[in-house]
Design a protein around this motif. Structure first.
Motif, mmCIF file in Angstrom:
data_model
loop_
_atom_site.group_PDB
_atom_site.id
_atom_site.type_symbol
_atom_site.label_atom_id
_atom_site.label_comp_id
_atom_site.label_asym_id
_atom_site.label_seq_id
_atom_site.Cartn_x
_atom_site.Cartn_y
_atom_site.Cartn_z
ATOM 1 N N PHE A 1 38.023 40.739 43.114
ATOM 2 C CA PHE A 1 38.713 40.863 44.393
ATOM 3 C C PHE A 1 38.041 42.008 45.126
ATOM 4 C CE2 PHE A 1 42.275 42.200 47.138
ATOM 5 C CZ PHE A 1 42.598 40.989 47.700
ATOM 6 N N ALA B 1 43.851 45.636 40.393
ATOM 7 C CA ALA B 1 43.401 44.625 41.363
ATOM 8 C C ALA B 1 42.520 43.554 40.737
ATOM 9 C CB ALA B 1 42.656 45.294 42.521
ATOM 10 N N ARG C 1 43.265 41.803 38.460
ATOM 11 C CA ARG C 1 44.155 40.715 38.039
ATOM 12 C C ARG C 1 44.395 39.706 39.158
ATOM 13 N NH1 ARG C 1 50.227 41.703 35.545
ATOM 14 N NH2 ARG C 1 50.630 39.543 34.918
ATOM 15 N N GLN C 2 43.930 39.992 40.368
ATOM 16 C CA GLN C 2 44.213 39.124 41.506
ATOM 17 C C GLN C 2 43.656 37.716 41.322
ATOM 18 O OE1 GLN C 2 46.111 39.823 44.016
ATOM 19 N NE2 GLN C 2 46.054 41.991 44.505
ATOM 20 N N PHE C 3 42.333 37.587 41.292
ATOM 21 C CA PHE C 3 41.698 36.270 41.238
ATOM 22 C C PHE C 3 41.163 35.904 39.864
ATOM 23 C CE2 PHE C 3 41.935 35.829 45.764
ATOM 24 C CZ PHE C 3 41.758 34.472 46.006
ATOM 25 N N GLN D 1 43.019 32.482 51.607
ATOM 26 C CA GLN D 1 42.994 33.204 50.337
ATOM 27 C C GLN D 1 44.041 32.721 49.335
ATOM 28 O OE1 GLN D 1 43.790 37.725 49.911
ATOM 29 N NE2 GLN D 1 41.557 37.498 50.068
ATOM 30 N N ASN E 1 36.581 34.607 45.549
ATOM 31 C CA ASN E 1 37.234 35.139 46.737
ATOM 32 C C ASN E 1 36.218 35.625 47.767
ATOM 33 O OD1 ASN E 1 39.530 36.189 48.305
ATOM 34 N ND2 ASN E 1 38.703 38.181 47.752
ATOM 35 N N ALA F 1 43.398 30.679 45.663
ATOM 36 C CA ALA F 1 43.955 31.073 44.368
ATOM 37 C C ALA F 1 44.743 29.926 43.742
ATOM 38 C CB ALA F 1 44.841 32.305 44.531
#
Length: 267
Positions: A28, A194, A196-198, A102, A54, A106
């Motif tokens: 991310f 962060a 862990r976002q994508f 976005q 992303n 995901a």
């Protein structure tokens, strides 16, 4: 029989990625970029890649290194604003781009990993995302030679509130590359902030998921309640150690506190 998904090196873990493969890549901004795996793919030589992520890193870092080497044929992304080489290649016809909202991106990855073929979402209704016409490829003279097609739009009334929703197909890729803070030999992963976002949905979408971890532990050493992604989604895992470079995408200084803002660090 014991399950041990660990590999001795990043090079060994990515050795069989062929030309023309599709890759889902976590990260991310610059947080959680699987840099050692990306570098290994660069050195391995695979080209004509179709990458879902992303963003495409920045010039000289993250996926930007594969882009600069001419290894990426197509990007499916939600944000592409920090890479000058990306803009140059896109606008001169060297790179195909599929722009995707976005949250939709995901969910397309997560759905692909969950066996869901498609879903309807409010995101993109009334825009070129649904109606078509988004430039996907230019020629060398700057003319649009390929544009996105229109998508199915239907009305639904969840909770009694009617609205239009656009159909989005899920994404499944040949491989996935992700970075995690910790993992065990069964492939269970723990991500950091962060990153862990994508990374979890990207990992889920790959038919073969390859994870690099800062710390590799034995099975059973990670509390099950702390696992962010279960090992069923991970096929190969390689330890890269904690002393790896983690770049900051942008550094700003607060006028009030005169302190550095490290948001966007490579967690």
């Amino acid at each position: 029989m014991a399950i041990d998904k660990s590999y001795a090196s990043a090079a060994e873990a990515v050795a069989d990625i062929p030309d023309g493969a599709s890759l889902a890549v976590g990260g991310f901004g610059l947080s959680g970029n699987p840099m050692q795996l990306i570098t290994a793919v660069l050195e391995q030589g695979a080209t004509d890649l179709s990458v879902v992520s992303n963003n495409c890193g920045v010039d000289g870092w993250g996926l930007g290194v594969l882009l600069a080497a001419g290894r990426i044929r197509k990007m499916t992304s939600s944000y592409v604003g920090e890479n000058k080489e990306f803009a140059r290649r896109y606008l001169t016809g060297e790179l195909e781009l599929e722009l995707t909202p976005q949250g939709t991106l995901a969910e397309k990855l997560r759905a692909g990993g969950s066996g869901i073929a498609a879903f309807y979402t409010r995101s993109g209704v009334g825009t070129q995302v649904a109606e078509g016409g988004l430039p996907q490829r230019y020629d060398a003279e700057g003319n649009v030679v390929q544009a996105s097609e229109a998508k199915d739009v239907r009305s639904f009334a969840p909770g009694g509130v009617e609205g239009e929703y656009v159909l989005e197909e899920s994404i499944v890729t040949d491989y996935a590359l992700v970075h995690a803070l910790r993992g065990d030999r069964h492939g269970n992963l723990v991500f950091n902030k962060a990153a862990r976002q994508f990374s979890p949905p990207a990992a889920m979408a790959g038919r073969v998921c390859i994870a690099q971890v800062e710390e590799l532990v034995e099975a059973g050493e990670i509390d099950p309640d702390q696992v962010h992604l279960p090992g069923v989604f991970v096929h190969r895992i390689v330890e890269v150690g904690p002393d790896i470079e983690k770049r900051i995408e942008k550094r700003t200084v607060s006028a009030a506190a005169d302190t550095a803002d490290t948001s966007g660090t490579g967690a």
